[in-house]
Design a protein around this motif. Sequence first.
Motif, PDB file in Angstrom:
ATOM      1  N   GLY A   1       0.980  -1.302   0.045  1.00 39.71           N
ATOM      2  CA  GLY A   1       0.102  -0.151  -0.055  1.00 39.71           C
ATOM      3  C   GLY A   1       0.801   1.297  -0.082  1.00 39.71           C
ATOM      4  N   VAL A   2       1.866   1.532   0.770  1.00 42.15           N
ATOM      5  CA  VAL A   2       2.638   2.662   0.962  1.00 42.15           C
ATOM      6  C   VAL A   2       3.307   2.905  -0.232  1.00 42.15           C
ATOM      7  CG1 VAL A   2       4.322   3.785   2.298  1.00 42.15           C
ATOM      8  CG2 VAL A   2       2.924   2.292   3.723  1.00 42.15           C
ATOM      9  N   GLN A   3       4.153   1.867  -0.691  1.00 46.64           N
ATOM     10  CA  GLN A   3       4.962   2.146  -1.950  1.00 46.64           C
ATOM     11  C   GLN A   3       4.427   2.620  -2.934  1.00 46.64           C
ATOM     12  OE1 GLN A   3       8.188   2.929  -1.515  1.00 46.64           O
ATOM     13  NE2 GLN A   3       8.105   2.298   0.862  1.00 46.64           N
TER      14      GLN A   3
ATOM     15  N   ALA B   1      -4.634   3.447   6.554  1.00 46.58           N
ATOM     16  CA  ALA B   1      -5.760   2.545   5.883  1.00 46.58           C
ATOM     17  C   ALA B   1      -7.073   3.729   5.981  1.00 46.58           C
ATOM     18  CB  ALA B   1      -6.150   1.575   6.857  1.00 46.58           C
ATOM     19  N   PHE B   2      -7.028   4.418   7.173  1.00 47.39           N
ATOM     20  CA  PHE B   2      -8.127   5.495   7.177  1.00 47.39           C
ATOM     21  C   PHE B   2      -7.737   6.610   6.023  1.00 47.39           C
ATOM     22  CE2 PHE B   2      -9.240   9.949   8.419  1.00 47.39           C
ATOM     23  CZ  PHE B   2     -10.599   9.707   8.578  1.00 47.39           C
TER      24      PHE B   2
ATOM     25  N   THR C   1     -10.698   6.983   2.957  1.00 43.78           N
ATOM     26  CA  THR C   1     -11.393   8.306   2.639  1.00 43.78           C
ATOM     27  C   THR C   1     -11.035   8.620   1.293  1.00 43.78           C
ATOM     28  OG1 THR C   1     -10.756   8.767   4.983  1.00 43.78           O
ATOM     29  CG2 THR C   1     -11.140  10.808   3.673  1.00 43.78           C
ATOM     30  N   VAL C   2      -9.870   8.723   0.809  1.00 41.84           N
ATOM     31  CA  VAL C   2      -9.612   8.946  -0.560  1.00 41.84           C
ATOM     32  C   VAL C   2     -10.355   8.339  -1.528  1.00 41.84           C
ATOM     33  CG1 VAL C   2      -7.738   8.652  -2.500  1.00 41.84           C
ATOM     34  CG2 VAL C   2      -7.045   9.656  -0.270  1.00 41.84           C
TER      35      VAL C   2
ATOM     36  N   ALA D   1      -5.857  -0.181  -0.152  1.00 39.08           N
ATOM     37  CA  ALA D   1      -6.284   0.263   1.085  1.00 39.08           C
ATOM     38  C   ALA D   1      -6.460  -1.060   2.098  1.00 39.08           C
ATOM     39  CB  ALA D   1      -7.408   1.086   0.957  1.00 39.08           C
ATOM     40  N   ILE D   2      -6.927  -2.037   1.542  1.00 36.22           N
ATOM     41  CA  ILE D   2      -7.173  -3.402   2.087  1.00 36.22           C
ATOM     42  C   ILE D   2      -5.622  -3.912   2.569  1.00 36.22           C
ATOM     43  CG2 ILE D   2      -7.975  -5.767   1.938  1.00 36.22           C
ATOM     44  CD1 ILE D   2     -10.096  -4.672   0.015  1.00 36.22           C
TER      45      ILE D   2
END
Length: 436
Positions: A261-263, A323-324, A328-329, A415-416
């Motif tokens: 997710g981050v990268q 995750a939030f 939200t995005v 996001a999951i």
Amino acid sequence: MKGLQKGDKKLINAWAFYDWANSVYSLVISTAVFPIYYETVTSGNDGIVHFFGTEFINSTLLSYSLSFSFLVVALLSPILSGIADYTGNKKRFMQFFCYLGSLSVMSLFFFKGQDTLWIGILGTILASVGFWGSIVFYNSYLPEIAFPEQHDRVSAKGFMYGYFGSVILLAFNLTMVMMPQWYGITDSSLPARISFLSVGIWWIGFAQVTFYYLPNNVFHKKPEKDYIFKGLIALKVVSKSIKKLTKLKQFLTAFFLYSIGVQTMILLAGIFFKKELGISTSKLIIIILLINVIAIFGAYLFSRISEKIGNIKTLKLTVAIWAFIWFTVYFLDAKSTYIDIQIYALGGMIGMVLGAIQSLSRSTYSKLLPETEDHATYFSFFDVTEKIAIVLGTFIFGFVASITNSIRNSIFILAIFFVLGYIALSFMSKNEDGKD
């Protein structure tokens, strides 16, 4: 330079200064100036480009190039790290990749359009290999220059230096790109190309401070012949060791999941903001600057929080915030009256946890290592985990977007992975002197 002992403030600052030197690559080349320049000079013919006799969409070719570079690093770093640990020559490997990356970035100055596309693509691949290759050896110095109780603050200091330095150079580069008349520049491509040159000079120049102070062959190893073969044996030994270290395996699993997710978000979120939400390039640049400035404070804040509640709980907090943010995005409405305010607010939140999750991941992994002289080899597994996560994450992003015809769905799926990373962290047993 000799005489600086482990934990010495001057040695720690010199190590952290390599983040100041190389982070300009991440911001200017990976995120801000180069992607926009590349899109501009290859947008003719409906974005169709030809590379070695094959036709590509311009963005696809760039994506493939980056993925290839990550795979090269993932394949090379464990082997070279094993050799570096066996020979005790870790600094020389770090220098080689630093010089490869910085000189390759400078070569992008000669990338002027489709006629020189091969320079742009080859320079992109080699610069990426150089950057990520040097990071493996840089990270592996952490257990050798600082004591475990210092790791969180020292790791955060590196990222803080990196964000601060890269914002300074990006601000200068943006004045050239957006107001070339200030510098008497009339060639529209020249400001961006000078920016690439400045990144390489900045990187190779400031890295000399780090190389001057960092020790080489800390454990005074005297390698015998056949060091390549024996380096591979060292790699095999470390690989077997990791399989027996439960907490280390659990952490690498969690790190892999949330790194997807981050990268991927770092690399591709700009595409979502631009295409799905209609955010202009100028606003995107402001958001990027906002994220990097706030990331300085985020890295500092969460390093202090980790001292109070422990690394794993702090990481769980940052992953939950990630995750939030991305759920939200997913629900953002481009037609909303408050879309600009919402984007800037989310940019601020991203900045707060971006530096935090990167610095804490590095220091947590360092704390979980056993007593060893093979730090580069161990950190190569940390690096490979991240690179495979990037390759998988970018593939998922593109695949989901292609089958659903929506980038927004890609955001939701990625996001999951933060949720999965949070769950994986929750399985880690209590450690860190009872803090987790």
